[in-house]
Design an enzyme around this catalytic site. Structure first.
Site, PDB file in Angstrom:
ATOM      1  N   SER A  45       0.871  -1.188   0.000  1.00  0.00           N
ATOM      2  CA  SER A  45       0.000   0.000   0.000  1.00  0.00           C
ATOM      3  C   SER A  45       0.904   1.232   0.000  1.00  0.00           C
ATOM      4  O   SER A  45       1.580   1.499   0.991  1.00  0.00           O
ATOM      5  CB  SER A  45      -0.875   0.034   1.250  1.00  0.00           C
ATOM      6  OG  SER A  45      -1.613  -1.147   1.386  1.00  0.00           O
TER       7      SER A  45
ATOM      8  N   LYS B 298      -7.386   1.734  -2.426  1.00  0.00           N
ATOM      9  CA  LYS B 298      -6.865   1.251  -1.136  1.00  0.00           C
ATOM     10  C   LYS B 298      -6.836   2.395  -0.111  1.00  0.00           C
ATOM     11  O   LYS B 298      -7.140   2.182   1.078  1.00  0.00           O
ATOM     12  CB  LYS B 298      -5.463   0.671  -1.337  1.00  0.00           C
ATOM     13  CG  LYS B 298      -4.729   0.295  -0.064  1.00  0.00           C
ATOM     14  CD  LYS B 298      -5.374  -0.844   0.700  1.00  0.00           C
ATOM     15  CE  LYS B 298      -4.620  -1.090   2.012  1.00  0.00           C
ATOM     16  NZ  LYS B 298      -5.230  -2.143   2.832  1.00  0.00           N
TER      17      LYS B 298
ATOM     18  N   LYS C 254       0.791   5.662   8.147  1.00  0.00           N
ATOM     19  CA  LYS C 254       1.253   5.894   6.766  1.00  0.00           C
ATOM     20  C   LYS C 254       0.058   6.024   5.822  1.00  0.00           C
ATOM     21  O   LYS C 254      -0.016   6.947   5.003  1.00  0.00           O
ATOM     22  CB  LYS C 254       2.159   4.720   6.363  1.00  0.00           C
ATOM     23  CG  LYS C 254       2.580   4.674   4.937  1.00  0.00           C
ATOM     24  CD  LYS C 254       2.253   3.431   4.130  1.00  0.00           C
ATOM     25  CE  LYS C 254       1.786   2.188   4.727  1.00  0.00           C
ATOM     26  NZ  LYS C 254       1.287   1.152   3.829  1.00  0.00           N
TER      27      LYS C 254
HETATM   28  P1  NAD Z   1       5.651  -6.220   7.490  1.00  0.00           P
HETATM   29  O1  NAD Z   1       6.429  -5.114   8.097  1.00  0.00           O
HETATM   30  O2  NAD Z   1       5.178  -7.349   8.349  1.00  0.00           O
HETATM   31  O3  NAD Z   1       6.484  -6.877   6.275  1.00  0.00           O
HETATM   32  C1  NAD Z   1       7.224  -6.125   5.366  1.00  0.00           C
HETATM   33  C2  NAD Z   1       8.329  -6.992   4.805  1.00  0.00           C
HETATM   34  O4  NAD Z   1       9.023  -6.222   3.820  1.00  0.00           O
HETATM   35  C3  NAD Z   1       9.359  -7.432   5.841  1.00  0.00           C
HETATM   36  O5  NAD Z   1       9.440  -8.840   5.888  1.00  0.00           O
HETATM   37  C4  NAD Z   1      10.677  -6.824   5.328  1.00  0.00           C
HETATM   38  O6  NAD Z   1      11.781  -7.700   5.445  1.00  0.00           O
HETATM   39  C5  NAD Z   1      10.365  -6.594   3.862  1.00  0.00           C
HETATM   40  N1  NAD Z   1      11.244  -5.549   3.332  1.00  0.00           N
HETATM   41  C6  NAD Z   1      11.316  -4.247   3.669  1.00  0.00           C
HETATM   42  N2  NAD Z   1      12.293  -3.626   2.974  1.00  0.00           N
HETATM   43  C7  NAD Z   1      12.842  -4.569   2.168  1.00  0.00           C
HETATM   44  C8  NAD Z   1      13.927  -4.563   1.241  1.00  0.00           C
HETATM   45  N3  NAD Z   1      14.614  -3.454   0.997  1.00  0.00           N
HETATM   46  N4  NAD Z   1      14.212  -5.726   0.606  1.00  0.00           N
HETATM   47  C9  NAD Z   1      13.517  -6.855   0.851  1.00  0.00           C
HETATM   48  N5  NAD Z   1      12.497  -6.926   1.742  1.00  0.00           N
HETATM   49  C10 NAD Z   1      12.167  -5.795   2.389  1.00  0.00           C
HETATM   50  O7  NAD Z   1       4.415  -5.530   6.744  1.00  0.00           O
HETATM   51  P2  NAD Z   1       2.986  -6.176   6.346  1.00  0.00           P
HETATM   52  O8  NAD Z   1       2.054  -6.026   7.491  1.00  0.00           O
HETATM   53  O9  NAD Z   1       3.215  -7.503   5.726  1.00  0.00           O
HETATM   54  O10 NAD Z   1       2.512  -5.114   5.242  1.00  0.00           O
HETATM   55  C11 NAD Z   1       3.055  -5.091   3.932  1.00  0.00           C
HETATM   56  C12 NAD Z   1       2.218  -4.128   3.077  1.00  0.00           C
HETATM   57  O11 NAD Z   1       0.863  -4.609   3.035  1.00  0.00           O
HETATM   58  C13 NAD Z   1       2.148  -2.701   3.635  1.00  0.00           C
HETATM   59  O12 NAD Z   1       2.132  -1.778   2.580  1.00  0.00           O
HETATM   60  C14 NAD Z   1       0.816  -2.688   4.375  1.00  0.00           C
HETATM   61  O13 NAD Z   1       0.279  -1.377   4.471  1.00  0.00           O
HETATM   62  C15 NAD Z   1      -0.013  -3.602   3.503  1.00  0.00           C
HETATM   63  N6  NAD Z   1      -1.135  -4.293   4.165  1.00  0.00           N
HETATM   64  C16 NAD Z   1      -0.953  -4.879   5.391  1.00  0.00           C
HETATM   65  C17 NAD Z   1      -2.037  -5.524   5.992  1.00  0.00           C
HETATM   66  C18 NAD Z   1      -1.906  -6.169   7.366  1.00  0.00           C
HETATM   67  O14 NAD Z   1      -2.945  -6.513   7.962  1.00  0.00           O
HETATM   68  N7  NAD Z   1      -0.711  -6.372   7.891  1.00  0.00           N
HETATM   69  C19 NAD Z   1      -3.269  -5.581   5.347  1.00  0.00           C
HETATM   70  C20 NAD Z   1      -3.415  -5.013   4.072  1.00  0.00           C
HETATM   71  C21 NAD Z   1      -2.336  -4.369   3.501  1.00  0.00           C
END
Ligand code: NAD
Length: 296
Positions: A99, A174, A242
């Site tokens: 997102s 979104k 964010k």
């Molecule tokens: P998270 O922090 O659990 O996971 C993010 C992952 O990205 C981590 O494993 C990290 O290692 C990886 N990452 C970051 N920088 C990196 C890089 N330079 N190279 C490789 N990997 C990298 O986050 P999340 O909760 O899984 O959310 C991910 C996205 O999905 C976000 O944009 C969030 O807004 C969206 N989202 C999350 C949810 C939720 O319920 N958690 C629901 C819908 C949407």
């Protein structure tokens, strides 16, 4: 030998891990890269292949899926000599499910086109549970032909999959989703505090409320968090902060007023400033409790 496209998956966090595992279960070969070793080990245990770098992960991929926190991380993994665009093969399809700001998606699609890489923005809604159960809503921006090509893969991850318009449109939808969810959580949190202070049986009250017009997916999914004060994420306040920034900014750009959204954005920011950024967004309940004089 599988005829399914080879997938590279970058970002194996709360969402990316279960989503990539659903692709593996559906028969896809998935090569992944993320920053935490334990998440790479989890991918290997699930039948995927752990890569040592983004370049290694994407080199042979037909489809590259990205699921990282925000615009800066998408830019970090996409651009530069070690990034996706330099290392993907020409003709690959990049599906960014993070997102991020609509403008970042538009800029990425443009930069990728110069490298022969096609892009869809495909953010999701449904939370960790929706990711695990493969019932996410997926809002897509980009070209119809690319959407059609990604269809079977997206169907292994979600249930409601809609092309919303050109590049960036998925992110705009979104942003609206995050506005609705935050306002809904805030309303539920205010109702919880009101009901408890009134001495009503909270579980019974939330059950009957959820059967009427006040019912919502938010209430269904977050009811137990409210009841148990269990704020393990889930979706972190940091990420919702964010997203409230994204929707506030995008709305200002198009001249849309979001009066209630603006207040809830401030409440999310305040919760974060008080050290609760790592908690689930249902922790908005803590903000209402504090405003109501409770020491939490
Ligand atoms: P998270 O922090 O659990 O996971 C993010 C992952 O990205 C981590 O494993 C990290 O290692 C990886 N990452 C970051 N920088 C990196 C890089 N330079 N190279 C490789 N990997 C990298 O986050 P999340 O909760 O899984 O959310 C991910 C996205 O999905 C976000 O944009 C969030 O807004 C969206 N989202 C999350 C949810 C939720 O319920 N958690 C629901 C819908 C949407």
């Amino acid at each position: 030998m599988s005829t399914l496209p080879k997938v590279a998956w970058i970002g194996l966090g709360i969402m990316g891990s279960p989503m990539s595992e659903n692709l593996i279960k559906a028969g896809y070969q998935v090569t992944g890269f993320t920053l935490e070793q334990e998440k790479l080990d989890r991918l290997s245990a699930a039948g995927g292949t752990a890569a040592g770098s983004i370049a290694e992960a994407v080199r042979d991929a037909d489809v590259i899926v990205t699921m990282v926190p925000a615009s800066p991380q998408v830019e970090a993994i996409a651009y530069g000599p070690d990034g996706i665009l330099e290392n993907a093969r020409s003709g690959a399809l990049l599906v960014d499910m993070s997102s991020i700001t609509p403008q970042t998606s538009v800029d990425l699609a443009k930069a990728a086109k110069d490298k022969g890489v096609r892009v869809l923005d495909a953010p999701v809604s449904g939370g960790e549970a929706g990711a695990v159960e493969a019932v996410l809503s997926i809002m897509v921006g980009g070209e119809q032909a690319d959407f059609d090509e990604a269809g079977p893969l997206l169907e292994a991850l979600g249930k409601t999959i809609v092309l919303c318009g050109p590049h960036g449109s998925g992110q705009t939808v979104k942003a609206a989703n995050q506005l609705i969810v935050a306002v809904n959580i805030q309303a539920c949190a205010e109702a919880v505090v009101f009901l408890e202070k009134s001495g009503v049986d909270l579980r019974a009250a939330l059950d009957v409320l959820n059967g009427g017009l006040a019912g919502s997916t938010v209430l269904t999914r977050k009811k137990d968090n409210f009841l148990a004060r269990d704020f393990k994420p889930g979706f972190r306040i940091d990420l919702h902060h964010k997203d409230m920034g994204i929707v506030t900014d995008a709305a200002r750009t198009v001249g849309a007023a979001l009066p209630v959204g603006a207040v809830v954005a401030q409440l999310v920011a305040s919760l974060r400033a008080q050290g609760d950024g790592g908690l689930d967004h249902s922790a908005l309940l803590r903000a209402v409790e504090r405003l109501s004089g409770d020491r939490v």
